[in-house]
Design a protein around this motif. Structure first.
Motif, PDB file in Angstrom:
ATOM      1  N   LEU A 121       0.677  -1.277  -0.139  1.00 58.78           N
ATOM      2  CA  LEU A 121       0.124   0.162  -0.008  1.00 58.78           C
ATOM      3  C   LEU A 121       1.010   1.257   0.135  1.00 58.78           C
ATOM      4  O   LEU A 121       0.581   2.093  -0.627  1.00 58.78           O
ATOM      5  CB  LEU A 121      -0.824  -0.095   1.242  1.00 58.78           C
ATOM      6  N   VAL A 122       1.920   1.091   0.746  1.00 58.41           N
ATOM      7  CA  VAL A 122       2.630   2.412   1.001  1.00 58.41           C
ATOM      8  C   VAL A 122       3.669   2.514  -0.366  1.00 58.41           C
ATOM      9  O   VAL A 122       3.684   3.687  -1.058  1.00 58.41           O
ATOM     10  CB  VAL A 122       3.850   2.445   2.062  1.00 58.41           C
ATOM     11  N   ARG A 125       1.050   4.080  -2.874  1.00 61.97           N
ATOM     12  CA  ARG A 125       0.944   5.534  -2.654  1.00 61.97           C
ATOM     13  C   ARG A 125       1.880   6.509  -3.037  1.00 61.97           C
ATOM     14  O   ARG A 125       1.952   7.406  -3.849  1.00 61.97           O
ATOM     15  CB  ARG A 125       0.751   5.675  -1.121  1.00 61.97           C
ATOM     16  N   LEU A 126       3.315   5.866  -2.854  1.00 60.89           N
ATOM     17  CA  LEU A 126       4.385   6.721  -3.167  1.00 60.89           C
ATOM     18  C   LEU A 126       4.631   6.640  -4.828  1.00 60.89           C
ATOM     19  O   LEU A 126       4.948   7.524  -5.262  1.00 60.89           O
ATOM     20  CB  LEU A 126       5.618   5.935  -2.762  1.00 60.89           C
ATOM     21  N   TYR A 127       4.335   5.965  -5.453  1.00 65.78           N
ATOM     22  CA  TYR A 127       4.319   5.710  -6.867  1.00 65.78           C
ATOM     23  C   TYR A 127       3.327   6.745  -7.302  1.00 65.78           C
ATOM     24  O   TYR A 127       3.792   7.496  -8.187  1.00 65.78           O
ATOM     25  CB  TYR A 127       3.916   4.431  -7.488  1.00 65.78           C
ATOM     26  N   TYR A 128       2.271   6.685  -7.055  1.00 65.22           N
ATOM     27  CA  TYR A 128       1.256   7.879  -7.671  1.00 65.22           C
ATOM     28  C   TYR A 128       1.459   9.006  -7.079  1.00 65.22           C
ATOM     29  O   TYR A 128       1.109  10.037  -7.817  1.00 65.22           O
ATOM     30  CB  TYR A 128      -0.318   7.160  -7.330  1.00 65.22           C
ATOM     31  N   TRP A 129       2.002   9.476  -5.977  1.00 66.64           N
ATOM     32  CA  TRP A 129       2.480  10.579  -5.546  1.00 66.64           C
ATOM     33  C   TRP A 129       3.483  11.314  -6.398  1.00 66.64           C
ATOM     34  O   TRP A 129       3.574  12.301  -6.750  1.00 66.64           O
ATOM     35  CB  TRP A 129       2.943  10.724  -3.931  1.00 66.64           C
ATOM     36  N   ALA A 130       4.537  10.292  -6.615  1.00 64.25           N
ATOM     37  CA  ALA A 130       5.628  10.431  -7.617  1.00 64.25           C
ATOM     38  C   ALA A 130       5.025  10.708  -9.013  1.00 64.25           C
ATOM     39  O   ALA A 130       5.981  12.045  -9.801  1.00 64.25           O
ATOM     40  CB  ALA A 130       6.656   9.455  -7.484  1.00 64.25           C
ATOM     41  N   LYS A 131       4.059  10.200  -9.528  1.00 59.71           N
ATOM     42  CA  LYS A 131       3.640  10.586 -10.748  1.00 59.71           C
ATOM     43  C   LYS A 131       2.602  11.728 -10.850  1.00 59.71           C
ATOM     44  O   LYS A 131       2.733  12.267 -11.783  1.00 59.71           O
ATOM     45  CB  LYS A 131       2.723   9.164 -11.208  1.00 59.71           C
ATOM     46  N   SER A 132       2.181  12.211  -9.826  1.00 54.09           N
ATOM     47  CA  SER A 132       1.309  13.218  -9.716  1.00 54.09           C
ATOM     48  C   SER A 132       1.527  14.318  -8.735  1.00 54.09           C
ATOM     49  O   SER A 132       1.244  13.989  -7.447  1.00 54.09           O
ATOM     50  CB  SER A 132      -0.224  12.717  -9.544  1.00 54.09           C
ATOM     51  N   PRO A 133       1.855  15.297  -8.831  1.00 58.53           N
ATOM     52  CA  PRO A 133       2.530  16.332  -7.851  1.00 58.53           C
ATOM     53  C   PRO A 133       1.002  16.979  -7.173  1.00 58.53           C
ATOM     54  O   PRO A 133       1.076  17.660  -6.166  1.00 58.53           O
ATOM     55  CB  PRO A 133       3.455  17.400  -8.391  1.00 58.53           C
ATOM     56  N   GLU A 206      -7.829   1.712  -1.509  1.00 61.88           N
ATOM     57  CA  GLU A 206      -6.829   3.013  -1.863  1.00 61.88           C
ATOM     58  C   GLU A 206      -6.225   2.688  -2.988  1.00 61.88           C
ATOM     59  O   GLU A 206      -6.048   3.466  -3.903  1.00 61.88           O
ATOM     60  CB  GLU A 206      -6.066   3.251  -0.310  1.00 61.88           C
ATOM     61  N   ALA A 207      -5.347   1.500  -3.255  1.00 61.40           N
ATOM     62  CA  ALA A 207      -4.345   1.397  -4.483  1.00 61.40           C
ATOM     63  C   ALA A 207      -5.351   1.512  -5.768  1.00 61.40           C
ATOM     64  O   ALA A 207      -4.922   2.243  -6.646  1.00 61.40           O
ATOM     65  CB  ALA A 207      -3.737  -0.029  -4.334  1.00 61.40           C
ATOM     66  N   GLU A 208      -6.566   0.975  -5.617  1.00 60.38           N
ATOM     67  CA  GLU A 208      -7.315   0.957  -7.023  1.00 60.38           C
ATOM     68  C   GLU A 208      -7.948   2.293  -7.397  1.00 60.38           C
ATOM     69  O   GLU A 208      -7.909   2.885  -8.390  1.00 60.38           O
ATOM     70  CB  GLU A 208      -8.543  -0.021  -6.874  1.00 60.38           C
ATOM     71  N   THR A 209      -8.337   3.020  -6.203  1.00 64.02           N
ATOM     72  CA  THR A 209      -8.501   4.374  -6.295  1.00 64.02           C
ATOM     73  C   THR A 209      -7.715   5.479  -6.840  1.00 64.02           C
ATOM     74  O   THR A 209      -7.852   6.098  -7.744  1.00 64.02           O
ATOM     75  CB  THR A 209      -9.276   5.009  -4.779  1.00 64.02           C
ATOM     76  N   LEU A 210      -6.440   5.278  -6.175  1.00 57.46           N
ATOM     77  CA  LEU A 210      -5.421   6.098  -6.563  1.00 57.46           C
ATOM     78  C   LEU A 210      -4.940   5.853  -8.284  1.00 57.46           C
ATOM     79  O   LEU A 210      -4.794   6.886  -8.693  1.00 57.46           O
ATOM     80  CB  LEU A 210      -4.015   5.714  -5.994  1.00 57.46           C
TER      81      LEU A 210
END
Length: 221
Positions: A121-122, A125-133, A206-210
């Motif tokens: 999960l972490v 989350r980190l991947y999608y945060w890195a992908k989208s500021p 959460e993962a699928e939502t992101l």
């Protein structure tokens, strides 16, 4: 609250800090004597070195008067057996992490509340945060997480109605539009570039939502 925490890895250690700061009476169990000794130097807890699948270890931890037990080890077999024993002792709230998704049904059969693969999960989350500021977590609440994400010019859902977005296990709470207007979303509201969208999602989704939010609200390429 009398809380027993099993496992003093990163999750267990952080959970100990949270529980102690919340005023709980905390007992920690870990098979590593060094970990158990170290936690005593930082927090006012009872630390027991041993295997939590051993009834005598749980009895030393005061399982008969525990309000909650949380299993946080990296071994699902240990977590499951510990939780099963806690249920036998009628602990009111039994919670565990599940390291491998295919084991989730076993925990559900025992009646344990679970948090699936926290490392995965972490990482997601980190991947999608890195992908989208433009994506950020606003709050974590029991059972779910609240995020904010900005709709980018040229994103697939921009200029479409909310009902055109495939929504599953998450909801739009509010939209803050340029100029400061706050919109309570309905299916017919059209997403505009620059809209700041507040979303609530279940923890387990959460993962699928992101993934969905990034796919629909972030411009590709």
């Amino acid at each position: 609250m009398y809380t027993i925490i099993v496992g003093l890895g990163g999750i267990g250690r952080n959970l100990t800090a949270i529980a102690v700061n919340a005023g709980d009476s905390v007992v920690v169990i870990d098979q590593d004597e060094e970990r158990a000794s170290d936690i005593l130097e930082h927090y006012d807890v009872l630390a027991i070195t041993g295997n939590a699948t051993d009834k005598s270890v749980l009895q030393d931890a005061g399982i008969d008067r525990a309000d909650a037990l949380v299993a946080t080890t990296s071994d699902d077999a240990v977590n499951l057996m510990t939780c099963w024993l806690a249920k036998r002792y009628n602990v009111g709230n039994v919670v565990s992490i599940v390291n491998q998704k295919e084991h989730s049904d076993l925990f559900n059969e025992v009646g344990v509340r679970i948090s699936e693969n926290p490392d995965e999960l972490v990482a997601t989350r980190l991947y999608y945060w890195a992908k989208s500021p433009n994506l950020q977590q606003v709050a974590s609440i029991p059972g779910g997480t609240i995020f904010e994400i900005v709709a980018e010019e040229g994103a697939p859902i921009v200029d479409h109605e909310i009902r055109d977005l495939e929504v599953r296990d998450f909801v739009f709470i509010a939209i803050r539009r340029a100029g400061g207007d706050l919109i309570i979303p309905s299916g017919t509201v059209r997403i505009r570039p620059g809209d700041v969208i507040t979303v609530f999602t279940k923890k387990e989704a959460e993962a699928e939502t992101l993934k969905t939010l990034n796919k629909q609200l972030i411009r590709s390429g």
